[in-house]
Design an enzyme around this catalytic site. Structure first.
Site, PDB file in Angstrom:
ATOM      1  CD  GLU A 438       3.136 -10.806  -5.034  1.00 60.04           C
ATOM      2  OE1 GLU A 438       3.317 -11.488  -6.051  1.00 60.04           O
ATOM      3  OE2 GLU A 438       2.766 -11.273  -3.945  1.00 60.04           O
TER       4      GLU A 438
HETATM    5  C1  LIG Z   1       8.590  -6.613   2.987  1.00 56.43           C
HETATM    6  C2  LIG Z   1       8.667  -7.793   2.090  1.00 56.43           C
HETATM    7  C3  LIG Z   1       7.573  -8.633   1.957  1.00 56.43           C
HETATM    8  C4  LIG Z   1       7.640  -9.759   1.134  1.00 56.43           C
HETATM    9  N1  LIG Z   1       6.587 -10.638   1.100  1.00 56.43           N
HETATM   10  C5  LIG Z   1       6.755 -11.847   0.481  1.00 56.43           C
HETATM   11  C6  LIG Z   1       5.777 -12.880   0.618  1.00 56.43           C
HETATM   12  O1  LIG Z   1       4.727 -12.699   1.231  1.00 56.43           O
HETATM   13  N2  LIG Z   1       6.030 -14.081   0.050  1.00 56.43           N
HETATM   14  C7  LIG Z   1       7.180 -14.340  -0.647  1.00 56.43           C
HETATM   15  O2  LIG Z   1       7.351 -15.458  -1.116  1.00 56.43           O
HETATM   16  N3  LIG Z   1       8.119 -13.371  -0.796  1.00 56.43           N
HETATM   17  C8  LIG Z   1       7.936 -12.139  -0.252  1.00 56.43           C
HETATM   18  N4  LIG Z   1       8.902 -11.172  -0.368  1.00 56.43           N
HETATM   19  C9  LIG Z   1      10.078 -11.438  -1.172  1.00 56.43           C
HETATM   20  C10 LIG Z   1      10.106 -10.603  -2.447  1.00 56.43           C
HETATM   21  O3  LIG Z   1       9.141 -11.047  -3.347  1.00 56.43           O
HETATM   22  C11 LIG Z   1      11.552 -10.668  -2.997  1.00 56.43           C
HETATM   23  O4  LIG Z   1      12.353  -9.914  -2.107  1.00 56.43           O
HETATM   24  C12 LIG Z   1      11.633 -10.127  -4.396  1.00 56.43           C
HETATM   25  O5  LIG Z   1      10.976 -10.978  -5.313  1.00 56.43           O
HETATM   26  C13 LIG Z   1      13.092  -9.960  -4.851  1.00 56.43           C
HETATM   27  O6  LIG Z   1      13.862 -11.097  -4.573  1.00 56.43           O
HETATM   28  P1  LIG Z   1      15.237 -10.912  -3.791  1.00 56.43           P
HETATM   29  O7  LIG Z   1      14.984 -10.088  -2.593  1.00 56.43           O
HETATM   30  O8  LIG Z   1      15.848 -12.246  -3.602  1.00 56.43           O
HETATM   31  O9  LIG Z   1      16.138 -10.048  -4.765  1.00 56.43           O
HETATM   32  P2  LIG Z   1      17.052 -10.629  -5.922  1.00 56.43           P
HETATM   33  O10 LIG Z   1      16.295 -11.630  -6.723  1.00 56.43           O
HETATM   34  O11 LIG Z   1      18.344 -11.031  -5.357  1.00 56.43           O
HETATM   35  O12 LIG Z   1      17.250  -9.335  -6.828  1.00 56.43           O
HETATM   36  C14 LIG Z   1      18.264  -8.351  -6.590  1.00 56.43           C
HETATM   37  C15 LIG Z   1      18.309  -7.416  -7.806  1.00 56.43           C
HETATM   38  O13 LIG Z   1      18.647  -8.165  -8.976  1.00 56.43           O
HETATM   39  C16 LIG Z   1      17.673  -7.978  -9.986  1.00 56.43           C
HETATM   40  N5  LIG Z   1      17.471  -9.208 -10.727  1.00 56.43           N
HETATM   41  C17 LIG Z   1      17.451 -10.489 -10.264  1.00 56.43           C
HETATM   42  N6  LIG Z   1      17.170 -11.342 -11.248  1.00 56.43           N
HETATM   43  C18 LIG Z   1      16.989 -10.608 -12.367  1.00 56.43           C
HETATM   44  C19 LIG Z   1      16.650 -10.898 -13.717  1.00 56.43           C
HETATM   45  N7  LIG Z   1      16.399 -12.156 -14.110  1.00 56.43           N
HETATM   46  N8  LIG Z   1      16.555  -9.877 -14.601  1.00 56.43           N
HETATM   47  C20 LIG Z   1      16.803  -8.607 -14.217  1.00 56.43           C
HETATM   48  N9  LIG Z   1      17.109  -8.274 -12.952  1.00 56.43           N
HETATM   49  C21 LIG Z   1      17.197  -9.248 -12.047  1.00 56.43           C
HETATM   50  C22 LIG Z   1      16.400  -7.561  -9.249  1.00 56.43           C
HETATM   51  O14 LIG Z   1      15.534  -6.813 -10.073  1.00 56.43           O
HETATM   52  C23 LIG Z   1      16.967  -6.730  -8.098  1.00 56.43           C
HETATM   53  O15 LIG Z   1      17.188  -5.417  -8.518  1.00 56.43           O
HETATM   54  C24 LIG Z   1       8.830 -10.017   0.407  1.00 56.43           C
HETATM   55  C25 LIG Z   1       9.914  -9.152   0.523  1.00 56.43           C
HETATM   56  C26 LIG Z   1       9.858  -8.077   1.361  1.00 56.43           C
HETATM   57  C27 LIG Z   1      11.073  -7.204   1.503  1.00 56.43           C
END
Ligand SMILES: Cc1cc2nc3c(=O)[nH]c(=O)nc-3n(C[C@H](O)[C@H](O)[C@H](O)COP(=O)(O)OP(=O)(O)OC[C@H]3O[C@@H](n4cnc5c(N)ncnc54)[C@H](O)[C@@H]3O)c2cc1C
Length: 600
Positions: A438
């Site tokens: 989220e």
């Molecule tokens: C168990 C689980 C359930 C989930 N459920 C859902 C769901 O139901 N529906 C759905 O759509 N998604 C879901 N997700 C996805 C989840 O919302 C994302 O994993 C999350 O938003 C982070 O995106 P990412 O994994 O691509 O990380 P990334 O975006 O690649 O981030 C990696 C790191 O970079 C940092 N970062 C990236 N951009 C910025 C920025 N602009 N400023 C500062 N820091 C930044 C982040 O804070 C993090 O530390 C789920 C994930 C998991 C693991």
């Protein structure tokens, strides 16, 4: 150990801090009388404690599993979900018109907390359905509301939220899933969504996915994203289930925690195209999804408080049971570890942070109710702005707190905390996702800085600071008898912390344009500082009420005395962090940014 809902604290916070009677006086909230609310909470506590909590540990050991496109949820989930739905718990805060109970968010919030304390994995399914309901309530057509809402609220169908793709996580501008109009009002959806919570399961007849996708002529970036309803089974005109739609679960993830919550990879349109229905207007999908996300972000904050509460309860039980080492004041043999000052420090830090985070979240929920229902437009707007300011803090801070509290819970258990059979490790593992999904804590902090602080020049933040100053003045004025010293220390610490908050808000607003990277280098510490200070403010308000009750000889003296002690602990051990966070934010950006990339 089973879960016992902290009803006394919940009701105290609702009545004394969040203003349940004022919420009850709002238009359309007349049913939420204190007596009715207490009865609802008692019933919910019983259900969560007896039906849902016992499945927590076993489901962690035997998670939901995937076979041939189908997901079988952990043993007991299906039956428990039926009981949950039949008892009407999905509908607590949703409109009566669609079968809900139409109660205020302030009443739904402790129910969400209890369900999540009982079982974080299980609770995710209703949590996402709540978000789907909110999105359709706001942006769906009358026809869509009629088709879906009643089925969600009755628990016949469940909802999911499909944002994430392999290349699009925090940055939704990168969403690639396609939606091609078919000329009959429907769209063909194709693409891959990952990490979709309860994207496939066996607990309901139908799963309705809300999917972000792009139409062929959509502009680049976030302005070209639309929102679609893509049900697993298409719905016939008479409301019955029709053909299987072309959305398939190709696998589920193996995870660190919340193992019983199936996290699905969904493939749309591999076999001719999945049929989707547009929600609202094209290219406004992200705006609608934000409605859902705000509700879901608040709820994830509640998940943090919930799992932290459960970890606290477990740690207390262990500390009262485990015999080890003598009492520092002298004892014949080993005593239970709760006699050790450091174990007490750990328990107090868990307790104080949980109580502060709970109080802040419930106060936010009440602001949301006033933001929706108050008769006066200006009051509505002010409350809505306050709620929106608090959402990233409730989400970001409470979930970071949950990782800290559940980790401390492991520490209280010593070596046994590291062993799975105690259950303490599960809370820690389960909590670890909360600051990630989220929107990560950094994404919440970006929201707090950009949309919530800079956009209005710090106006909402300053309004909160003014209210803190009023609490400070009340603390100075109250005649609190034997608690005078505690209240004076709390007052002083609150005054210092509010000054730190004020200085940081001024810094963020003043430097946002000239030194944007410097400001964002301190964004997460700013979010943490906001949580620490606003949570401390609620604890100070709690101490004020408790002192008043004790003076008047009104109610449970032991509870109120403990409240003052806990507020004093918070003031000494947690609120004092505000000053160091201020230094990190205002003076610490150079250290964050100075190294070149190849120096890492
Ligand atoms: C168990 C689980 C359930 C989930 N459920 C859902 C769901 O139901 N529906 C759905 O759509 N998604 C879901 N997700 C996805 C989840 O919302 C994302 O994993 C999350 O938003 C982070 O995106 P990412 O994994 O691509 O990380 P990334 O975006 O690649 O981030 C990696 C790191 O970079 C940092 N970062 C990236 N951009 C910025 C920025 N602009 N400023 C500062 N820091 C930044 C982040 O804070 C993090 O530390 C789920 C994930 C998991 C693991």
């Amino acid at each position: 150990m089973s879960y016992v809902a902290p009803l006394k604290d919940m009701l105290f916070v609702m009545n004394e801090l969040a203003g349940l009677s004022a919420v009850n006086a709002l238009p359309n909230c007349e049913d939420a009388t204190p007596e009715t609310v207490e009865a609802i909470l008692e019933e919910n506590a019983k259900f969560c404690g007896e039906v849902i909590a016992p499945l927590n540990h076993s489901a962690d050991k035997e998670p939901s599993f995937w076979h041939d496109g189908k997901v079988t949820t952990s043993k007991g989930f299906k039956e428990a979900f039926r009981q949950f739905a039949d008892a009407g718990w999905q509908g607590v805060q949703h409109p009566v018109e669609f079968g809900g109970q139409g109660l205020p968010k302030l009443v739904a919030t402790p129910c969400i907390e209890m369900l999540n304390s009982a079982n974080l994995s299980f609770a995710l399914c209703p949590l996402l359905t709540d978000g789907t309901i909110e999105a359709l309530m706001t942006a769906g057509s009358d026809e869509q509301k009629k088709t879906y809402l009643e089925n969600f609220i009755s628990g016949k169908w469940t909802g999911t939220m499909n944002l994430t793709e392999p290349q699009a996580g925090s940055d939704l501008a990168l969403v690639r899933t396609r939606a091609v109009p078919q000329g009959d009002g429907t769209y063909k959806i194709s693409g891959t969504k990952i990490f979709i919570t309860f994207g496939e399961h066996d607990m309901a007849e139908n799963i309705v996915h809300l999917v972000l996708a792009r139409t062929p002529d959509a502009p680049e970036g976030v302005k070209g994203i639309s929102l679609f309803i893509v049900p697993k089974f298409l719905v016939n005109a008479d409301g019955s289930l029709g053909a299987r739609n072309d959305v398939h679960c190709v696998s589920i993830e193996h995870k660190l925690g919340i193992k019983a919550s199936p996290t699905a990879v969904l493939q749309f349109g591999d076999h001719g195209g999945a049929t989707g229905m547009l929600v609202g207007e094209e290219n406004r999908g992200l705006e609608y999804m934000f409605i859902m996300m705000n509700a879901a972000r608040f709820a994830v904050g509640m998940q943090g408080i919930a799992v932290a509460e459960r970890a606290y309860q477990k740690a207390v039980a262990y500390a009262k049971d485990r015999l080890q080492s003598r009492d520092l004041a002298g004892s014949a043999g080993a005593v239970t570890i709760i006699h050790q000052p450091d174990v007490r420090r750990m328990l107090m830090s868990m307790r104080a942070q949980v109580e502060a985070a709970r109080a802040l979240a419930y106060v936010a929920a009440a602001a949301s109710d006033a933001g929706h229902h108050h008769a006066d437009e200006a009051t509505r707007k002010a409350n809505q702005a306050c709620y929106e300011f608090l959402v990233p803090i409730v989400k970001g801070w409470s979930t970071e707190v949950s990782v800290d509290v559940t980790s401390t819970g492991v520490q209280v258990h010593g070596g046994m905390g590291f062993i799975e059979e105690t259950g303490a490790a599960q809370y820690y593992r389960d909590a670890r996702i909360l600051p990630i999904y989220e929107g990560t804590t950094a994404i919440q902090a970006n929201d707090l800085v950009g949309r919530k602080t800079v956009r209005d020049g710090g106006a909402v933040a300053r309004d909160l600071i003014e209210q803190m100053r009023a609490t400070e003045a009340q603390l100075a004025a109250i005649d609190s008898g034997s608690y005078a010293q505690d209240l004076e220390v709390i007052r002083k610490r609150l005054a210092d912390a509010a000054s730190s908050f004020e200085a940081v808000v001024a810094y963020v607003v003043a430097n946002f344009k000239a030194d944007i990277k410097g400001v964002f280098a301190g964004s997460v510490p700013y979010l943490k500082l906001s949580g620490v200070v606003l949570g401390g403010w609620q604890m100070a308000r709690a101490a004020l009420v408790a002192a008043g009750k004790l003076q008047a000889g009104d109610g449970d003296a032991s509870f109120y005395k403990a409240k003052i002690v806990t507020a004093r602990f918070y003031a000494d051990h947690i609120l004092t962090q505000a000053v160091s966070l201020q230094a990190a934010i205002v003076e610490g950006s150079a250290g964050v940014l100075a190294l070149t990339e190849d120096q890492f």
